[in-house]
Design a protein around this motif. Structure first.
Motif, PDB file in Angstrom:
ATOM      1  N   TYR A  28       0.851  -1.189   0.000  1.00 28.17           N
ATOM      2  CA  TYR A  28       0.000   0.000   0.000  1.00 28.17           C
ATOM      3  C   TYR A  28       0.890   1.243   0.000  1.00 28.17           C
ATOM      4  N   CYS A  58      -1.597  -1.515 -10.344  1.00 32.38           N
ATOM      5  CA  CYS A  58      -2.320  -1.207  -9.120  1.00 32.38           C
ATOM      6  C   CYS A  58      -3.558  -2.098  -9.039  1.00 32.38           C
ATOM      7  N   SER A  59      -3.840  -2.631  -7.870  1.00 27.22           N
ATOM      8  CA  SER A  59      -5.053  -3.429  -7.668  1.00 27.22           C
ATOM      9  C   SER A  59      -5.754  -2.933  -6.413  1.00 27.22           C
ATOM     10  N   VAL A  60      -6.958  -3.438  -6.173  1.00 28.25           N
ATOM     11  CA  VAL A  60      -7.717  -3.008  -4.994  1.00 28.25           C
ATOM     12  C   VAL A  60      -8.044  -4.254  -4.165  1.00 28.25           C
ATOM     13  N   LYS A  66      -6.045   0.460  -2.249  1.00 25.35           N
ATOM     14  CA  LYS A  66      -5.187   0.257  -3.417  1.00 25.35           C
ATOM     15  C   LYS A  66      -3.847  -0.332  -2.994  1.00 25.35           C
TER      16      LYS A  66
END
Lengths: 228, 228
Positions: A28, A58-60, A66
């Protein structure tokens, strides 16, 4: 990606540290910021640059936070020697999803065998690392041989060249097959002078020309020399 | 040289252009300045930095004018992948003066043979270049295999780990043999927790420890697994 762009990116210490962190595990923004002791604003700006270059993605997560991770495999090689400077970027884009359909993987029996499989994979990783080191050493050795051969070549050019222009032309062609235009530009010489010397060298059997992409390329002659 | 220093140097476009020029031929400050369209003051400052880093060196010609050339062979490799970030600098310092005593060179008959020798050397250079490209491709392939093996390993870790800490520990040890202290630092976990999990994993035959430089190193077990 343009290798120059990657060098620009890697020229910043904090960006290198971010890549190092992400290669270890996805992170993060807050984690990166606290690990590096750099404010989140600066981190976000670096991350934006890295993401734009395709180096990270980037992923969530489930909590809609994020996180960032390294997007792909890249290999940059910079080689500096008295006779050459090369920068190569191997952008090893490969479809990691494909592994899921890998028949070998499906054959592996689940459950009790997974521990054996893990140890096998781990020793495979070790082997691959060792092989990488061996290859790196071979490349180093090659670079030494190249410079040595180039040293000898230069001595030899001094013997065969009849004037400084011939000397420069042979040196240029030794490094690369080249067009007349590029030779004129690199040596800052008028085409008529370059041409006259190219013809002289051709007659004496040192160079020849070929056609590639509808252009004439000059190069060092590939076969043995006949008599002058 | 510290690889980080080289990356700092290469992070600047004008410095890259200077290296490119000097790899082509030794140059005076005025030449570099006019080729790059950059004032001599800035060029001198870049050259100072490059010289200090040992990348280039300075000589004086017969007219007592200073010129610069690449000092040595260096090979920088940066590899970025989802599971690793490595920067290696091979500083190929070798004694080029030695060549002068090279018996092979002395055996070469002078004069009429020099043209044949030149063509031979030129084709040798071409071979060496080709071999370099082959090696680079092999390394690229290895990097893909490494990432694939790592993907499989992670799947396998998820199956065998009994809790998130075990999962993290196996992942860390997969990348490197590591001390307890480093594991605690990297995972930000208390030594007692890390230790308890290391003992659990040792008992189940996944990891083991060795002694290196008077320190205990944890690593993935090298032999096969016995029953739990």
């Amino acid at each position: 990606m343009d290798p120059a762009k990657l060098l620009d990116i890697l020229g910043n210490e904090n960006r290198r540290k971010i890549i190092q962190l992400l290669a270890n595990r996805p992170c993060y923004v807050s984690e990166i910021s606290s690990r590096l002791g750099v404010g989140p604003k600066a981190i976000i700006s670096h991350l934006g640059l890295l993401e734009q270059a395709g180096l990270i993605e980037c992923s969530v997560d489930e909590q809609r936070r994020k996180y960032f991770n390294i997007a792909n495999n890249m290999r940059l090689e910079v080689s500096v020697s008295p006779y050459s400077y090369t920068v190569t970027l191997h952008d090893v884009t490969f479809d990691r999803g494909k592994n899921e359909e890998d028949p070998v993987e499906k054959e592996i029996p689940p459950g009790e065998e997974s521990s054996t499989l893990f140890l096998k994979l781990s020793s495979r990783l070790k082997e691959l690392k060792k092989r990488q080191e061996e290859l790196a050493q071979m490349q180093q050795q090659l670079q030494v041989e190249y410079t040595e051969a180039m040293d000898h070549c230069l001595d030899s050019i001094e013997e065969i060249a009849r004037n400084p222009v011939e000397c420069e032309l042979l040196f240029e062609l030794l490094k690369n097959e080249t067009t007349l235009a590029t030779l004129c530009y690199n040596l800052r010489l008028h085409p008529s002078i370059v041409n006259a010397n190219l013809i002289g060298l051709t007659k004496r059997g040192f160079i020849e020309y070929g056609i590639k992409n509808n252009q004439y390329y000059w190069k060092i002659r590939e076969t043995g020399v006949e008599n002058e």
